[in-house]
Write a protein that holds these residues in place. Structure first.
Motif, PDB file in Angstrom:
ATOM      1  N   THR A 252       3.673  -1.966  -6.679  1.00  9.40           N
ATOM      2  CA  THR A 252       4.114  -0.774  -7.397  1.00  9.40           C
ATOM      3  C   THR A 252       4.406   0.323  -6.386  1.00  9.40           C
ATOM      4  O   THR A 252       3.684   0.442  -5.377  1.00  9.40           O
ATOM      5  CB  THR A 252       3.046  -0.283  -8.393  1.00  9.40           C
ATOM      6  OG1 THR A 252       3.368   1.042  -8.846  1.00  9.40           O
ATOM      7  CG2 THR A 252       1.667  -0.255  -7.757  1.00  9.40           C
TER       8      THR A 252
ATOM      9  N   LEU B  48      -2.363   5.624  -9.208  1.00 15.77           N
ATOM     10  CA  LEU B  48      -1.389   4.622  -9.636  1.00 15.77           C
ATOM     11  C   LEU B  48      -0.553   5.100 -10.803  1.00 15.77           C
ATOM     12  O   LEU B  48       0.613   4.722 -10.946  1.00 15.77           O
ATOM     13  CB  LEU B  48      -2.110   3.320  -9.992  1.00 15.77           C
ATOM     14  CG  LEU B  48      -2.763   2.569  -8.832  1.00 15.77           C
ATOM     15  CD1 LEU B  48      -3.515   1.353  -9.358  1.00 15.77           C
ATOM     16  CD2 LEU B  48      -1.726   2.152  -7.789  1.00 15.77           C
TER      17      LEU B  48
ATOM     18  N   SER C  92      -6.932   4.804 -10.499  1.00 17.08           N
ATOM     19  CA  SER C  92      -6.089   4.777 -11.708  1.00 17.08           C
ATOM     20  C   SER C  92      -5.209   6.009 -11.796  1.00 17.08           C
ATOM     21  O   SER C  92      -4.029   5.931 -12.173  1.00 17.08           O
ATOM     22  CB  SER C  92      -6.959   4.646 -12.959  1.00 17.08           C
ATOM     23  OG  SER C  92      -7.634   3.414 -12.991  1.00 17.08           O
TER      24      SER C  92
ATOM     25  N   ALA D  29      -6.722  -3.674  -8.845  1.00 20.18           N
ATOM     26  CA  ALA D  29      -5.996  -3.061  -9.958  1.00 20.18           C
ATOM     27  C   ALA D  29      -5.363  -4.155 -10.803  1.00 20.18           C
ATOM     28  O   ALA D  29      -5.128  -5.267 -10.342  1.00 20.18           O
ATOM     29  CB  ALA D  29      -4.926  -2.091  -9.446  1.00 20.18           C
ATOM     30  N   LYS D  30      -5.088  -3.825 -12.044  1.00 16.89           N
ATOM     31  CA  LYS D  30      -4.442  -4.745 -12.965  1.00 16.89           C
ATOM     32  C   LYS D  30      -3.244  -4.056 -13.621  1.00 16.89           C
ATOM     33  O   LYS D  30      -3.271  -2.854 -13.887  1.00 16.89           O
ATOM     34  CB  LYS D  30      -5.416  -5.186 -14.066  1.00 16.89           C
ATOM     35  CG  LYS D  30      -6.574  -6.047 -13.570  1.00 16.89           C
ATOM     36  CD  LYS D  30      -6.112  -7.428 -13.160  1.00 16.89           C
ATOM     37  CE  LYS D  30      -7.285  -8.332 -12.802  1.00 16.89           C
ATOM     38  NZ  LYS D  30      -6.845  -9.677 -12.363  1.00 16.89           N
ATOM     39  N   GLN D  31      -2.206  -4.836 -13.865  1.00 14.71           N
ATOM     40  CA  GLN D  31      -1.026  -4.293 -14.516  1.00 14.71           C
ATOM     41  C   GLN D  31      -1.291  -4.141 -16.006  1.00 14.71           C
ATOM     42  O   GLN D  31      -1.824  -5.045 -16.658  1.00 14.71           O
ATOM     43  CB  GLN D  31       0.180  -5.203 -14.286  1.00 14.71           C
ATOM     44  CG  GLN D  31       1.506  -4.554 -14.641  1.00 14.71           C
ATOM     45  CD  GLN D  31       2.686  -5.260 -13.999  1.00 14.71           C
ATOM     46  OE1 GLN D  31       2.544  -6.339 -13.444  1.00 14.71           O
ATOM     47  NE2 GLN D  31       3.849  -4.645 -14.074  1.00 14.71           N
ATOM     48  N   GLN D  32      -0.948  -2.994 -16.537  1.00 13.88           N
ATOM     49  CA  GLN D  32      -1.096  -2.711 -17.958  1.00 13.88           C
ATOM     50  C   GLN D  32       0.240  -2.213 -18.483  1.00 13.88           C
ATOM     51  O   GLN D  32       0.622  -1.070 -18.263  1.00 13.88           O
ATOM     52  CB  GLN D  32      -2.190  -1.684 -18.198  1.00 13.88           C
ATOM     53  CG  GLN D  32      -3.576  -2.168 -17.816  1.00 13.88           C
ATOM     54  CD  GLN D  32      -4.664  -1.164 -18.174  1.00 13.88           C
ATOM     55  OE1 GLN D  32      -4.390  -0.026 -18.563  1.00 13.88           O
ATOM     56  NE2 GLN D  32      -5.914  -1.579 -18.035  1.00 13.88           N
TER      57      GLN D  32
ATOM     58  N   PRO E 164      -1.161  -4.355  -5.047  1.00 13.70           N
ATOM     59  CA  PRO E 164      -0.286  -4.221  -6.217  1.00 13.70           C
ATOM     60  C   PRO E 164       1.144  -3.830  -5.851  1.00 13.70           C
ATOM     61  O   PRO E 164       1.363  -2.919  -5.043  1.00 13.70           O
ATOM     62  CB  PRO E 164      -0.971  -3.123  -7.034  1.00 13.70           C
ATOM     63  CG  PRO E 164      -2.420  -3.283  -6.707  1.00 13.70           C
ATOM     64  CD  PRO E 164      -2.447  -3.649  -5.247  1.00 13.70           C
TER      65      PRO E 164
ATOM     66  N   TRP F 107      -0.049   0.455 -13.903  1.00 13.82           N
ATOM     67  CA  TRP F 107      -1.204  -0.178 -13.279  1.00 13.82           C
ATOM     68  C   TRP F 107      -2.439   0.691 -13.486  1.00 13.82           C
ATOM     69  O   TRP F 107      -2.340   1.913 -13.592  1.00 13.82           O
ATOM     70  CB  TRP F 107      -0.983  -0.355 -11.780  1.00 13.82           C
ATOM     71  CG  TRP F 107       0.031  -1.391 -11.418  1.00 13.82           C
ATOM     72  CD1 TRP F 107       1.390  -1.249 -11.469  1.00 13.82           C
ATOM     73  CD2 TRP F 107      -0.229  -2.722 -10.979  1.00 13.82           C
ATOM     74  NE1 TRP F 107       1.988  -2.420 -11.073  1.00 13.82           N
ATOM     75  CE2 TRP F 107       1.032  -3.343 -10.759  1.00 13.82           C
ATOM     76  CE3 TRP F 107      -1.396  -3.454 -10.721  1.00 13.82           C
ATOM     77  CZ2 TRP F 107       1.142  -4.650 -10.311  1.00 13.82           C
ATOM     78  CZ3 TRP F 107      -1.282  -4.747 -10.269  1.00 13.82           C
ATOM     79  CH2 TRP F 107      -0.025  -5.347 -10.070  1.00 13.82           C
TER      80      TRP F 107
ATOM     81  N   TRP G 192       1.549   2.486  -4.962  1.00 12.81           N
ATOM     82  CA  TRP G 192       0.509   2.050  -4.039  1.00 12.81           C
ATOM     83  C   TRP G 192       0.591   2.777  -2.704  1.00 12.81           C
ATOM     84  O   TRP G 192      -0.430   2.983  -2.043  1.00 12.81           O
ATOM     85  CB  TRP G 192       0.581   0.540  -3.809  1.00 12.81           C
ATOM     86  CG  TRP G 192      -0.574   0.071  -2.991  1.00 12.81           C
ATOM     87  CD1 TRP G 192      -0.582  -0.226  -1.658  1.00 12.81           C
ATOM     88  CD2 TRP G 192      -1.929  -0.074  -3.433  1.00 12.81           C
ATOM     89  NE1 TRP G 192      -1.847  -0.565  -1.250  1.00 12.81           N
ATOM     90  CE2 TRP G 192      -2.689  -0.478  -2.315  1.00 12.81           C
ATOM     91  CE3 TRP G 192      -2.562   0.084  -4.673  1.00 12.81           C
ATOM     92  CZ2 TRP G 192      -4.056  -0.723  -2.401  1.00 12.81           C
ATOM     93  CZ3 TRP G 192      -3.923  -0.153  -4.750  1.00 12.81           C
ATOM     94  CH2 TRP G 192      -4.655  -0.546  -3.626  1.00 12.81           C
TER      95      TRP G 192
END
Length: 427
Positions: free
Chosen positions: A383, A425, A422, A216-219, A381, A223, A386
């Motif tokens: 967060t 998250l 997604s 996952a990537k932080q946006q 991640p 996330w 998770w």
């Protein structure tokens, strides 16, 4: 919880009965001599009694009038117990948290911000991967306690018989070793060169990270999944390559706990497994003949001579926001995170969370493998969302099973898992 809890290694904690004095509502160093009680919660299996006995005695001896009320907690139900305690008027002063739990309680504003105390708490010695698990909204909410990670555990006698003279130091050498083991044991239909369950997603993380991908990537402030990237899919492809070439008889729709892979390794019909120190200990306990026939090496990278990144599971230490003795608690964490007690953790088989010196750990083959790979460790991640990924219908497990069984091609399996991840998250 399930994923990292299994990583407590080499130690058994027993409660230390320490008579308590009346809890003071004053904070401070405790040097005034006024009676105070510092309540410390550590988890079952985290620290040996030799460590906690010495730690609590040293702390009490150097803080007149202070009594350490040390309590060992059970993992089962701890999240609910912590939730209740941290919102009460009288929480403990020091707590142990799983590194996947920390962001949840930090986001709920129930932990003390220790950003300004990092240097006093041996911050220059923190394992970088564990430091990430302490970070929430740009602030630090604890101190790394200990960790462990997966290594490749192997049969030294079978390697020797197959003509494998050195532990693999690249993926290509690893696959070559698998082929040699299979050839040397071709007469045994029950033999498995590598036991690899279809849903061992913590192992998958190593391959994804080694390819330069992530789950996952932080946006912005949230996330989103990254399982549909070329790098992540390359990691899944290598996982399938291992399954297809290894001769594993493990189910493709279960993880390493079903059945317990240490029990399978203990049958003596397995050349390698990707596991944790306690799993090796369990296999040897079930089959003492394996005691002097096992070794370990770091999960190899696709780049020769390097180790693949590994998931660092373990625990953090934090101070509840409502602690009545926050300054005392900080001094306790400073003592525990120092070299003396971190070395004791290493001697017990854990990767020390706040010490870059792993010499005490690298005194046996599996400890050496842990020490070599831990500096390249990472966490999932950071967060609060998770926790729902691990506790629910884990999309990474679903992706692996769908692809390994042929139910879905890789692109579809990755896309479906990414959409599910997604959504979780974001929720």
């Amino acid at each position: 919880m399930k994923g990292w809890r299994g990583l407590a290694v080499g130690a058994t904690a027993v409660a230390v009965a320490v008579a308590g004095c009346g809890t003071s509502s004053d904070s401070g160093s405790g040097d005034s001599g006024d009676p105070k009680t510092l309540t410390v919660w550590l988890m079952d299996g985290s620290a040996p009694t030799t460590l906690t006995d010495a730690l609590n005695k040293e702390f009490q001896d150097s803080h007149a009038g202070v009594t350490v009320k040390y309590e060992v907690q059970k993992w089962n139900g701890i999240q609910e117990k912590l939730t209740t305690a941290l919102t009460s008027n009288n929480p403990p002063d020091v707590i142990e948290l799983g590194n996947t739990q920390t962001s949840k309680f930090a986001a709920e504003e129930t932990l003390t911000d220790l950003s300004g105390d990092v240097s006093d708490l041996n911050g220059d010695q923190w394992l970088s991967g564990l430091k990430d698990s302490l970070t929430w909204d740009g602030k630090q909410y604890g101190v790394p306690f200990y960790a462990a990670n997966r290594t490749v555990i192997y049969r030294t006698d079978l390697f020797q018989a197959a003509g494998i003279t050195a532990a693999p130091t690249s993926r290509d050498e690893w696959v070559a070793a698998i082929e040699k083991l299979k050839a040397a044991n071709a007469a045994d239909p029950e033999f498995q060169a590598l036991y690899l369950p279809g849903q061992s997603w913590y192992t998958l993380l190593s391959f994804i990270w080694d390819e330069g991908g992530d789950v996952a990537k932080q946006q912005g402030s949230g996330w989103a999944g990254a399982l549909d990237t070329p790098q992540a899919k390359a990691g899944v492809e290598f996982y399938k390559k291992l399954v297809d070439t290894s001769g594993t008889k493990a189910p493709k729709d279960a993880d390493e706990a079903t059945p317990q892979q240490m029990e399978v390794f203990g049958t003596g019909k397995v050349g390698m497994m990707i596991g944790l120190p306690w799993e090796l200990a369990g296999a040897v306990k079930a089959n003492p003949d394996l005691k002097d026939k096992t070794g370990a090496f770091p999960i190899p990278s696709k780049t020769a001579g390097k180790t693949a990144p590994v998931f660092l599971g373990g625990s953090n230490l934090a101070i509840p926001q409502g602690s009545k003795n926050p300054d005392l608690a900080k001094e306790y964490l400073k003592l525990l995170s120092g070299k003396k007690y971190q070395d004791m953790l290493a001697e017990g088989g854990s990767v020390p969370g706040t010490s870059t010196d792993t010499a005490k750990l690298a005194t046996n083959p599996i400890g050496k493998a842990l020490a070599e790979s831990a500096p390249n460790g990472k966490v999932t991640p950071t967060t609060p969302s998770w926790a729902a990924v691990e506790a629910g219908q884990n999309p990474l497990k679903d992706m692996l099973t769908a692809y390994l069984t042929g139910a879905k091609p890789l692109d579809q399996a990755a896309a479906d898992a990414n959409a599910s991840l997604s959504k979780t998250l974001a929720g």
